[in-house]
Design a protein around this motif. Structure first.
Motif, PDB file in Angstrom:
ATOM      1  N   LEU A 174       0.830  -1.208   0.000  1.00 50.73           N
ATOM      2  CA  LEU A 174       0.000   0.000   0.000  1.00 50.73           C
ATOM      3  C   LEU A 174       0.862   1.255   0.000  1.00 50.73           C
ATOM      4  CD1 LEU A 174      -2.768  -1.050   2.557  1.00 50.73           C
ATOM      5  CD2 LEU A 174      -3.003  -0.860   0.075  1.00 50.73           C
ATOM      6  N   PHE A 175       1.941   1.232   0.771  1.00 50.96           N
ATOM      7  CA  PHE A 175       2.829   2.392   0.812  1.00 50.96           C
ATOM      8  C   PHE A 175       3.455   2.657  -0.557  1.00 50.96           C
ATOM      9  CE2 PHE A 175       7.050   4.238   1.316  1.00 50.96           C
ATOM     10  CZ  PHE A 175       6.785   5.363   2.079  1.00 50.96           C
ATOM     11  N   VAL A 176       3.910   1.607  -1.221  1.00 53.36           N
ATOM     12  CA  VAL A 176       4.514   1.769  -2.554  1.00 53.36           C
ATOM     13  C   VAL A 176       3.482   2.298  -3.543  1.00 53.36           C
ATOM     14  CG1 VAL A 176       5.550   0.523  -4.482  1.00 53.36           C
ATOM     15  CG2 VAL A 176       6.296   0.043  -2.141  1.00 53.36           C
ATOM     16  N   ALA A 177       2.245   1.794  -3.453  1.00 54.01           N
ATOM     17  CA  ALA A 177       1.203   2.252  -4.379  1.00 54.01           C
ATOM     18  C   ALA A 177       0.905   3.734  -4.179  1.00 54.01           C
ATOM     19  CB  ALA A 177      -0.063   1.419  -4.173  1.00 54.01           C
ATOM     20  N   VAL A 178       0.762   4.159  -2.924  1.00 56.98           N
ATOM     21  CA  VAL A 178       0.488   5.567  -2.657  1.00 56.98           C
ATOM     22  C   VAL A 178       1.665   6.441  -3.068  1.00 56.98           C
ATOM     23  CG1 VAL A 178       0.019   7.253  -0.836  1.00 56.98           C
ATOM     24  CG2 VAL A 178      -1.142   5.050  -0.816  1.00 56.98           C
ATOM     25  N   ALA A 179       2.890   5.979  -2.781  1.00 57.44           N
ATOM     26  CA  ALA A 179       4.068   6.754  -3.168  1.00 57.44           C
ATOM     27  C   ALA A 179       4.173   6.890  -4.682  1.00 57.44           C
ATOM     28  CB  ALA A 179       5.326   6.084  -2.605  1.00 57.44           C
ATOM     29  N   ALA A 180       3.801   5.841  -5.406  1.00 58.84           N
ATOM     30  CA  ALA A 180       3.837   5.918  -6.869  1.00 58.84           C
ATOM     31  C   ALA A 180       2.782   6.886  -7.400  1.00 58.84           C
ATOM     32  CB  ALA A 180       3.631   4.524  -7.464  1.00 58.84           C
ATOM     33  N   ILE A 181       1.591   6.819  -6.830  1.00 60.05           N
ATOM     34  CA  ILE A 181       0.522   7.721  -7.284  1.00 60.05           C
ATOM     35  C   ILE A 181       0.905   9.179  -7.048  1.00 60.05           C
ATOM     36  CG2 ILE A 181      -1.861   8.416  -6.833  1.00 60.05           C
ATOM     37  CD1 ILE A 181      -2.484   5.497  -6.207  1.00 60.05           C
ATOM     38  N   VAL A 182       1.538   9.447  -5.934  1.00 57.65           N
ATOM     39  CA  VAL A 182       1.888  10.827  -5.588  1.00 57.65           C
ATOM     40  C   VAL A 182       3.207  11.247  -6.233  1.00 57.65           C
ATOM     41  CG1 VAL A 182       2.452  12.373  -3.673  1.00 57.65           C
ATOM     42  CG2 VAL A 182       0.593  10.711  -3.433  1.00 57.65           C
ATOM     43  N   GLY A 183       4.179  10.352  -6.249  1.00 61.30           N
ATOM     44  CA  GLY A 183       5.521  10.744  -6.666  1.00 61.30           C
ATOM     45  C   GLY A 183       5.749  10.787  -8.160  1.00 61.30           C
ATOM     46  N   LEU A 184       5.112   9.893  -8.904  1.00 69.34           N
ATOM     47  CA  LEU A 184       5.385   9.845 -10.344  1.00 69.34           C
ATOM     48  C   LEU A 184       4.975  11.124 -11.074  1.00 69.34           C
ATOM     49  CD1 LEU A 184       4.543   6.124 -11.227  1.00 69.34           C
ATOM     50  CD2 LEU A 184       6.789   7.231 -11.044  1.00 69.34           C
ATOM     51  N   PRO A 185       3.777  11.679 -10.830  1.00 69.79           N
ATOM     52  CA  PRO A 185       3.449  12.943 -11.512  1.00 69.79           C
ATOM     53  C   PRO A 185       4.422  14.074 -11.176  1.00 69.79           C
ATOM     54  CG  PRO A 185       1.472  11.941 -10.611  1.00 69.79           C
ATOM     55  CD  PRO A 185       2.620  11.169 -10.072  1.00 69.79           C
ATOM     56  N   VAL A 186       4.843  14.151  -9.913  1.00 74.94           N
ATOM     57  CA  VAL A 186       5.797  15.191  -9.536  1.00 74.94           C
ATOM     58  C   VAL A 186       7.147  14.951 -10.218  1.00 74.94           C
ATOM     59  CG1 VAL A 186       7.000  16.268  -7.600  1.00 74.94           C
ATOM     60  CG2 VAL A 186       4.611  15.547  -7.347  1.00 74.94           C
ATOM     61  N   LEU A 187       7.568  13.701 -10.271  1.00 74.00           N
ATOM     62  CA  LEU A 187       8.835  13.376 -10.918  1.00 74.00           C
ATOM     63  C   LEU A 187       8.813  13.728 -12.408  1.00 74.00           C
ATOM     64  CD1 LEU A 187      11.637  12.061 -10.841  1.00 74.00           C
ATOM     65  CD2 LEU A 187      10.510   9.849 -11.229  1.00 74.00           C
ATOM     66  N   PHE A 188       7.736  13.367 -13.089  1.00 75.86           N
ATOM     67  CA  PHE A 188       7.628  13.692 -14.513  1.00 75.86           C
ATOM     68  C   PHE A 188       7.578  15.205 -14.734  1.00 75.86           C
ATOM     69  CE2 PHE A 188       5.594   9.329 -15.200  1.00 75.86           C
ATOM     70  CZ  PHE A 188       6.821   8.785 -15.581  1.00 75.86           C
ATOM     71  N   THR A 189       6.941  15.914 -13.804  1.00 78.92           N
ATOM     72  CA  THR A 189       6.908  17.376 -13.931  1.00 78.92           C
ATOM     73  C   THR A 189       8.310  17.965 -13.853  1.00 78.92           C
ATOM     74  OG1 THR A 189       4.697  17.431 -12.926  1.00 78.92           O
ATOM     75  CG2 THR A 189       5.958  19.481 -12.942  1.00 78.92           C
ATOM     76  N   PHE A 190       9.130  17.474 -12.927  1.00 69.96           N
ATOM     77  CA  PHE A 190      10.496  17.970 -12.790  1.00 69.96           C
ATOM     78  C   PHE A 190      11.354  17.576 -13.996  1.00 69.96           C
ATOM     79  CE2 PHE A 190       9.275  18.963  -8.576  1.00 69.96           C
ATOM     80  CZ  PHE A 190      10.219  19.831  -8.055  1.00 69.96           C
ATOM     81  N   LEU A 191      11.059  16.438 -14.616  1.00 71.76           N
ATOM     82  CA  LEU A 191      11.859  15.998 -15.755  1.00 71.76           C
ATOM     83  C   LEU A 191      11.472  16.695 -17.053  1.00 71.76           C
ATOM     84  CD1 LEU A 191      12.052  12.137 -15.085  1.00 71.76           C
ATOM     85  CD2 LEU A 191      13.843  13.867 -14.713  1.00 71.76           C
ATOM     86  N   LEU A 192      10.200  17.011 -17.221  1.00 71.80           N
ATOM     87  CA  LEU A 192       9.708  17.526 -18.494  1.00 71.80           C
ATOM     88  C   LEU A 192       9.510  19.030 -18.523  1.00 71.80           C
ATOM     89  CD1 LEU A 192       7.043  14.752 -19.262  1.00 71.80           C
ATOM     90  CD2 LEU A 192       9.416  14.908 -20.088  1.00 71.80           C
ATOM     91  N   SER A 193       9.513  19.673 -17.358  1.00 67.55           N
ATOM     92  CA  SER A 193       9.247  21.113 -17.324  1.00 67.55           C
ATOM     93  C   SER A 193      10.335  21.817 -16.525  1.00 67.55           C
ATOM     94  CB  SER A 193       7.875  21.387 -16.697  1.00 67.55           C
ATOM     95  OG  SER A 193       7.649  22.777 -16.573  1.00 67.55           O
ATOM     96  N   GLN A 194      10.675  23.009 -16.994  1.00 64.76           N
ATOM     97  CA  GLN A 194      11.642  23.850 -16.298  1.00 64.76           C
ATOM     98  C   GLN A 194      10.981  24.986 -15.541  1.00 64.76           C
ATOM     99  OE1 GLN A 194      14.836  23.049 -16.171  1.00 64.76           O
ATOM    100  NE2 GLN A 194      14.470  21.266 -17.486  1.00 64.76           N
TER     101      GLN A 194
END
Length: 402
Positions: A174-194
């Motif tokens: 459950l912790f990994v699932a919640v961390a993925a739901i929250v962390g992946l969009p933020v990670l992609f934002t940092f990678l794709l946007s300046q």
């Protein structure tokens, strides 16, 4: 072992509401009157496990220089083994010498620490099963002793251990699932946007979403975990089935379960504050003289007073931890029994009197009603106590006798 509804009888009927005050009072009564449970409460309450800290630095700088590294240990061992043809070759840690003696001491300390940790874990597992079984039995009107509680914990040891492992794996998932739901969009934002503004906005938004998700998922998970242990031990369900049964019980009693959890948190905060105040005053009284002596320059006296004061301070601290651990474990066991309809948690919803039963609480009114009903079924009697003949019997009685 089955735990029948026992002496509670009709108090378990669905028409009766959950009594939170009775739940807290019953947990306190059972914990206080059965102090042998405090031994088990010490381990479920975290009285010992919270103090198991293992330092990573076992000495100062000079001692670190005397202890060889892993590469030196391995190379020294291989050289000894090659020179003797693997006969009589011993690791440096087991040889004589300053460095070897230190390594042997460290290895012995590590082994002793591992043994202590495993022993404490075993006692925690035994205490979980033993407390749940004995509190449920005591609540059902039985008498329990230390030996019975210990045997109940041993008989449920492997099942409780397997359930704890399964719950741990579910929690990690459950912790990994919640961390993925929250962390992946933020990670992609940092990678794709300046854009700094977009990054900050996404971090804040998904940070709030993450907090809400953690509350929505892990609060029910904490409640289900508490109920699952009782479903396993008291309800005698399987390891996996107990988790499913606990989740079903939580769903059927969603509001009550949340209130039980909130009361548990409030009680823990209140007990924690009171414990800190009491232990703080005790520590000031018992440890203060040693600290004052040490600061004044009397080092030996300060150490002696500190040791004596520390021992005296440890005893009440362990007692408080044992008592509170027993209370809160009993609290959840009784909550499981009440939610499941197998405990005496009920109070009447209304003051409407119930119909008379065979219990000892029947009044004179019910006796009179029963007497009237019985009298209606009897035929009238004459003044001499003989039964008056019916209309069908009278002609036959008037016939002349031969």
């Amino acid at each position: 072992m089955d735990y029948p509804q026992g002496p509670y009888g009709e108090r378990n009927s669905p028409e009766r509401r959950f009594s939170y005050g009775e739940l807290m009072k019953s947990a306190l009564r059972i914990s206080w009157r059965n102090k042998f449970l405090w031994f088990f409460g010490l381990f479920v309450g975290g009285g010992l496990t919270s103090n198991l800290n293992f330092p990573t630095n076992l000495g100062g700088g000079q001692q670190d220089q005397e202890v060889p590294g892993l590469d030196q240990l391995f190379s020294s061992t291989m050289q000894n083994a090659s020179s003797t043809g693997f006969s009589g070759a011993l690791p440096l840690g087991l040889q004589s010498g300053p460095g070897g003696g230190t390594i042997a001491l460290i290895i012995g300390a590590v082994i002793l620490a591992l043994v202590l940790v495993l022993a404490v874990i075993a006692l925690i597992i035994i205490s979980q099963g033993g407390l749940a079984s004995s509190v449920a039995a005591i609540d059902g009107g039985e008498e329990r002793r230390f030996g019975q509680t210990w045997r109940a914990g041993l008989s449920n040891f492997w099942r409780v251990l397997l359930q704890a492992i399964l719950l741990f794996l579910i929690g990690v998932g459950l912790f990994v699932a919640v961390a993925a739901i929250v962390g992946l969009p933020v990670l992609f934002t940092f990678l794709l946007s300046q854009s700094v503004g977009l990054r900050v906005a996404m971090s804040v938004i998904f940070g709030i979403v993450g907090v809400l998700l953690f509350i929505a998922i892990f609060v029910p998970f904490a409640i289900v975990s508490q109920l699952a242990v009782r479903e396993l031990v008291v309800g005698r369900s399987g390891v996996a089935a107990s988790i499913g049964g606990a989740y079903g019980l939580f769903r059927r009693n969603f509001g009550r379960s949340l209130l039980v959890w909130l009361l548990n948190i409030g009680l823990k905060i209140a007990v924690g504050i009171a414990t800190l105040i009491v232990l703080g005053l005790a520590g000031l009284i018992l440890l203060g003289p040693g600290i004052a002596a040490g600061l004044s320059g009397a080092t030996t006296t300060g150490i002696a007073l500190g040791i004596v004061g520390g021992v005296l301070f440890l005893l009440p601290a362990l007692l408080v931890s044992a008592a509170t651990g027993t209370y809160f474990h009993s609290y959840w066991t009784l909550a499981y029994l009440r939610l499941n309809g197998t405990g005496g948690a009920a109070v009447p919803v209304s003051s409407t009197p119930s119909p008379p039963s065979d219990s000892a609480h029947r009044g004179e009114g019910s006796e009179q009603r029963r007497g009237q009903q019985t009298a209606m079924l009897r035929r009238p009697e004459d003044e001499q106590g003989r039964q008056e003949p019916t209309d069908e019997e009278k002609p036959r009685n008037d016939a002349p006798r031969r």
